[in-house]
Structure formats: structure tokens, C-alpha cells
Design a protein around this motif. Structure first.
Motif, PDB file in Angstrom:
ATOM      1  N   CYS A  20       0.804  -1.206   0.000  1.00 22.80           N
ATOM      2  CA  CYS A  20       0.000   0.000   0.000  1.00 22.80           C
ATOM      3  C   CYS A  20       0.839   1.258   0.000  1.00 22.80           C
ATOM      4  O   CYS A  20       0.327   2.343   0.245  1.00 22.80           O
ATOM      5  N   GLY A  21       2.120   1.129  -0.298  1.00 24.22           N
ATOM      6  CA  GLY A  21       2.911   2.323  -0.482  1.00 24.22           C
ATOM      7  C   GLY A  21       2.795   2.863  -1.888  1.00 24.22           C
ATOM      8  O   GLY A  21       3.331   3.910  -2.209  1.00 24.22           O
ATOM      9  N   SER A  22       2.087   2.152  -2.762  1.00 23.36           N
ATOM     10  CA  SER A  22       1.981   2.562  -4.156  1.00 23.36           C
ATOM     11  C   SER A  22       0.909   3.626  -4.332  1.00 23.36           C
ATOM     12  O   SER A  22       0.003   3.763  -3.528  1.00 23.36           O
ATOM     13  N   LEU A  23       1.008   4.383  -5.413  1.00 16.93           N
ATOM     14  CA  LEU A  23       0.015   5.393  -5.729  1.00 16.93           C
ATOM     15  C   LEU A  23      -1.107   4.784  -6.547  1.00 16.93           C
ATOM     16  O   LEU A  23      -0.877   3.897  -7.364  1.00 16.93           O
ATOM     17  N   GLU A  78      -3.351  13.788  14.308  1.00 17.10           N
ATOM     18  CA  GLU A  78      -2.319  14.307  13.398  1.00 17.10           C
ATOM     19  C   GLU A  78      -2.977  14.860  12.148  1.00 17.10           C
ATOM     20  O   GLU A  78      -4.017  14.382  11.700  1.00 17.10           O
ATOM     21  N   ARG A  79      -2.320  15.877  11.604  1.00 13.75           N
ATOM     22  CA  ARG A  79      -2.758  16.440  10.329  1.00 13.75           C
ATOM     23  C   ARG A  79      -1.692  16.198   9.265  1.00 13.75           C
ATOM     24  O   ARG A  79      -0.499  16.261   9.535  1.00 13.75           O
ATOM     25  N   GLY A  80      -2.158  15.938   8.074  1.00 13.42           N
ATOM     26  CA  GLY A  80      -1.262  15.690   6.951  1.00 13.42           C
ATOM     27  C   GLY A  80      -2.107  15.446   5.722  1.00 13.42           C
ATOM     28  O   GLY A  80      -3.254  15.899   5.647  1.00 13.42           O
ATOM     29  N   HIS A  81      -1.574  14.684   4.773  1.00 16.96           N
ATOM     30  CA  HIS A  81      -2.317  14.398   3.555  1.00 16.96           C
ATOM     31  C   HIS A  81      -2.699  12.916   3.486  1.00 16.96           C
ATOM     32  O   HIS A  81      -1.943  12.042   3.901  1.00 16.96           O
ATOM     33  N   ALA A  82      -3.896  12.679   2.973  1.00 22.17           N
ATOM     34  CA  ALA A  82      -4.378  11.316   2.737  1.00 22.17           C
ATOM     35  C   ALA A  82      -4.278  10.997   1.257  1.00 22.17           C
ATOM     36  O   ALA A  82      -4.429  11.882   0.402  1.00 22.17           O
ATOM     37  N   SER A  83      -4.011   9.733   0.971  1.00 16.40           N
ATOM     38  CA  SER A  83      -4.095   9.221  -0.395  1.00 16.40           C
ATOM     39  C   SER A  83      -4.999   7.996  -0.348  1.00 16.40           C
ATOM     40  O   SER A  83      -5.622   7.704   0.668  1.00 16.40           O
ATOM     41  N   TRP A  84      -5.086   7.227  -1.438  1.00 19.48           N
ATOM     42  CA  TRP A  84      -5.940   6.039  -1.431  1.00 19.48           C
ATOM     43  C   TRP A  84      -5.353   4.971  -2.344  1.00 19.48           C
ATOM     44  O   TRP A  84      -4.497   5.246  -3.187  1.00 19.48           O
ATOM     45  N   TYR A  85      -5.803   3.732  -2.129  1.00 19.53           N
ATOM     46  CA  TYR A  85      -5.356   2.629  -2.987  1.00 19.53           C
ATOM     47  C   TYR A  85      -6.541   1.751  -3.349  1.00 19.53           C
ATOM     48  O   TYR A  85      -7.535   1.702  -2.632  1.00 19.53           O
ATOM     49  N   GLY A  86      -6.447   1.072  -4.505  1.00 18.91           N
ATOM     50  CA  GLY A  86      -7.635   0.419  -5.052  1.00 18.91           C
ATOM     51  C   GLY A  86      -7.439  -0.974  -5.598  1.00 18.91           C
ATOM     52  O   GLY A  86      -6.991  -1.890  -4.902  1.00 18.91           O
ATOM     53  N   THR A  87      -7.731  -1.151  -6.894  1.00 16.65           N
ATOM     54  CA  THR A  87      -7.877  -2.478  -7.491  1.00 16.65           C
ATOM     55  C   THR A  87      -6.592  -3.308  -7.453  1.00 16.65           C
ATOM     56  O   THR A  87      -6.663  -4.535  -7.411  1.00 16.65           O
ATOM     57  N   LYS A  88      -5.451  -2.659  -7.486  1.00 17.19           N
ATOM     58  CA  LYS A  88      -4.189  -3.407  -7.554  1.00 17.19           C
ATOM     59  C   LYS A  88      -4.001  -4.323  -6.349  1.00 17.19           C
ATOM     60  O   LYS A  88      -3.368  -5.377  -6.448  1.00 17.19           O
ATOM     61  N   PHE A  89      -4.572  -3.934  -5.208  1.00 13.62           N
ATOM     62  CA  PHE A  89      -4.366  -4.698  -3.973  1.00 13.62           C
ATOM     63  C   PHE A  89      -5.649  -5.356  -3.459  1.00 13.62           C
ATOM     64  O   PHE A  89      -5.625  -5.996  -2.411  1.00 13.62           O
ATOM     65  N   TYR A 158     -11.191  10.876  -3.460  1.00 12.80           N
ATOM     66  CA  TYR A 158     -11.047  10.078  -4.679  1.00 12.80           C
ATOM     67  C   TYR A 158     -10.737  10.942  -5.901  1.00 12.80           C
ATOM     68  O   TYR A 158      -9.811  10.661  -6.665  1.00 12.80           O
ATOM     69  N   ALA A 159     -11.495  12.011  -6.083  1.00 19.05           N
ATOM     70  CA  ALA A 159     -11.362  12.808  -7.302  1.00 19.05           C
ATOM     71  C   ALA A 159     -10.014  13.512  -7.388  1.00 19.05           C
ATOM     72  O   ALA A 159      -9.435  13.640  -8.466  1.00 19.05           O
ATOM     73  N   THR A 160      -9.488  13.958  -6.258  1.00 16.07           N
ATOM     74  CA  THR A 160      -8.233  14.711  -6.253  1.00 16.07           C
ATOM     75  C   THR A 160      -7.009  13.834  -6.042  1.00 16.07           C
ATOM     76  O   THR A 160      -5.886  14.271  -6.287  1.00 16.07           O
ATOM     77  N   GLY A 161      -7.204  12.594  -5.581  1.00 21.28           N
ATOM     78  CA  GLY A 161      -6.079  11.692  -5.350  1.00 21.28           C
ATOM     79  C   GLY A 161      -5.487  11.836  -3.964  1.00 21.28           C
ATOM     80  O   GLY A 161      -5.150  10.853  -3.320  1.00 21.28           O
ATOM     81  N   THR A 162      -5.329  13.066  -3.507  1.00 22.19           N
ATOM     82  CA  THR A 162      -4.859  13.345  -2.144  1.00 22.19           C
ATOM     83  C   THR A 162      -5.668  14.516  -1.600  1.00 22.19           C
ATOM     84  O   THR A 162      -6.283  15.274  -2.368  1.00 22.19           O
ATOM     85  N   ALA A 163      -5.642  14.656  -0.268  1.00 23.29           N
ATOM     86  CA  ALA A 163      -6.343  15.775   0.361  1.00 23.29           C
ATOM     87  C   ALA A 163      -5.790  15.979   1.760  1.00 23.29           C
ATOM     88  O   ALA A 163      -5.345  15.029   2.407  1.00 23.29           O
ATOM     89  N   PRO A 164      -5.818  17.218   2.270  1.00 27.07           N
ATOM     90  CA  PRO A 164      -5.401  17.458   3.654  1.00 27.07           C
ATOM     91  C   PRO A 164      -6.459  16.910   4.613  1.00 27.07           C
ATOM     92  O   PRO A 164      -7.657  17.137   4.429  1.00 27.07           O
TER      93      PRO A 164
END
Length: 283
Positions: A20-23, A78-89, A158-164
Motif C-alpha cells: 500500500c505504499g503505491s500510488l 495528526e494532520r497531513g495528507h491522505a491518499s488512497w489505494y484500489g484495485t491493484k491490492f 477520490y477525485a483529487t487523489g490526495t487531500a489534507p
């Protein structure tokens, strides 16, 4: 577990930790081929669970970086940025050993104990969601949590890929209510019939008093509020209120005078993936 044992577990977990380190933008990862409606996926209810046997080494190394697993999630925010992962895993084992389900509300974190329940708030749009952390990642600078596809859709990531985001750990162990001396016994839904069947007509039921469905009892007011919001967002459940007694915040649906309505609401609440509510007589 011995230090050597934890080191061996850490090595065994490394292939999972890399996952899950992948984009989501990498080849083979991303959303499902057809859009899936995840608006009705119930939020997980925080509960005390034993630590994962495989997902909690003292430390582990990914891409030459060493990460240390926290002893406890108490007080984590904690505050930072979130990302997401999907079909690959999708369907692969997570670091906790559970299969990754991109349509469940889960997440990955580098250092929180597995499992941990957290509330994630998208700071761009104010949306909040409870997710279960059962995996490791994301291993990219500035990113503090990797959301499942469903969680990313619900939070608007989802739409932006990442978000604060802000991530706040929920501690179900601290919210478990201890039995109270002198409390009136509370009935499960299968005892509701016995409770109200003797009431007879509507007028007689009113004399006996209404009943409430108690869905949860928490020491932390924020957790009670999260549950109330979840119930209020579901169709046909209400009225929902929080009653505070002696430092315990009780989430209740009612008052309900009709036994059939109470049974249907109890089943509706169970269908959301919540524990069956208890029936509380009016007192």
C-alpha cells in the motif's frame, strides 16, 4: 514475543508493507471498471480487538526507512495528507492478515497499532468518517494515511487523489461502560415482545410508558456524537438523542410506543452492521 520473534515477523510482513505504499495512479491500480455506489457502506463501530499477530512488529523497514509501531493509539491526533489505494491490492492480504477490501471503510497507517479505529476529517470539505486501520502505508513523504477506495469516495479524496486531513484515534476500550449498581436490566430485541406484549391497546401502552432502543453507551462524547450522526443519516431511524448520565453518553432511538415499529427499527439498526440495540424502558 521475543525481540528475535518480532524481527522475524517484521521480515515476513515486508511484502505486505510494500503493497500500500503505491500510488493509485500507478499501472494496474485505481478504481473499479464500473462505478460502485459506496454511499450505503456502514461505518465500522469502534470496538476493543486483540492486536494483530503479524502487523505489530516493534519496527520494520521499507525503502531503506525504519518505522516504529506505536505501543498505543491513545491521544493520537495528526494532520497531513491522505491518499488512497484500489484495485491493484483488492483481495490481497493486508499487514494485519485481513484481505484488503477496497469497498470497505478501512485504511493504512505507518505506525498506529493494528487494528486501530480512527476518525478521518477532510479539511477541504469538512466531511468526517470512521475507518478501521488494518494495513501499513503510505510510504510517501507528507502522507499520513492511505484510504480504501470506498473511504476515499465518501470523504471526497477520490477525485483529487490526495487531500489534507486530520486523523484522530478512537479508543473503544476507554468507552466500554462498566456495569452500574442498581441499574434496571436492559432487554435485547428478542425480549421486546415480552416487554410490550402485555401493554394491550395504545392507551394501555401509553400508561406502561414508551421504550427506547439504546444503540451505544460511551464515556467519550465525540464517539456518541459520531454514532448519532450515523444513525440520523440512515433512512427511517429516529428520533435519535444522546442522554448523559454520570459521565456516560447513551445513544438512544425513541421514545417508541409501537412494538412493531420498535422491532423494525431494531432490525434496521442491526442491518447497518451495528450490534443489536438493547431495549430500555422509560424511567
Amino acid at each position: 514475543m521475543s525481540t528475535l520473534g518480532r524481527w522475524v515477523v517484521g521480515l515476513a510482513a515486508l511484502p505486505l508493507l510494500h503493497a500500500c505504499g503505491s500510488l493509485p495512479t500507478e499501472p494496474g491500480d485505481g478504481p473499479p471498471e464500473k462505478t460502485v455506489d459506496v454511499s450505503g457502506v456502514p461505518e465500522p463501530v469502534p470496538r476493543a480487538e486483540p492486536p494483530s499477530r503479524y502487523g505489530n512488529p516493534d519496527s520494520y523497514e521499507v525503502f531503506g526507512e525504519t518505522y516504529h509501531v506505536m505501543d498505543s493509539s491513545d491521544g493520537y491526533r495528526e494532520r497531513g495528507h491522505a491518499s488512497w489505494y484500489g484495485t491493484k491490492f483488492h483481495g490481497q492480504r493486508t499487514s494485519s492478515g485481513e484481505p484488503y477490501d477496497m469497498f470497505a471503510l478501512t485504511a493504512a497507517h505507518k505506525s498506529l497499532p493494528l487494528p486501530t479505529y480512527v476518525e478521518v476529517t477532510n479539511l477541504d470539505n469538512g466531511r468526517s468518517l470512521v475507518v478501521k486501520v488494518n494495513d501499513r502505508g503510505p510510504f510517501h513523504e507528507g502522507r499520513i494515511i492511505d484510504l480504501s477506495y470506498a473511504a476515499a469516495r465518501r470523504l471526497g479524496v477520490y477525485a483529487t487523489g490526495t487531500a489534507p486531513v486530520e486523523v484522530r484515534a478512537l479508543n473503544p476500550a476507554a468507552d466500554e461502560e462498566n456495569p452500574e449498581e442498581g441499574a434496571t436490566p436492559e432487554q435485547r430485541p428478542d425480549e421486546l415482545m415480552e416487554l410490550v406484549q402485555n401493554a394491550g391497546s395504545v392507551g394501555e401502552r401509553a400508561e406502561a410508558g414508551p421504550v427506547y432502543l439504546q444503540v451505544g453507551a460511551f464515556r467519550e462524547a465525540d464517539n456518541a456524537t459520531s454514532l448519532r450522526r450515523r444513525l440520523e443519516a440512515a433512512d427511517g431511524i429516529g428520533p435519535v438523542a444522546i442522554r448523559e448520565e454520570a459521565g456516560i453518553h447513551r445513544v438512544r432511538v425513541g421514545p417508541l410506543d409501537d412494538r412493531g415499529h420498535a422491532r423494525r427499527l431494531g432490525q434496521r439498526i442491526a442491518d447497518l452492521g451495528l450490534p443489536p440495540p438493547v431495549v430500555v424502558p422509560s424511567r
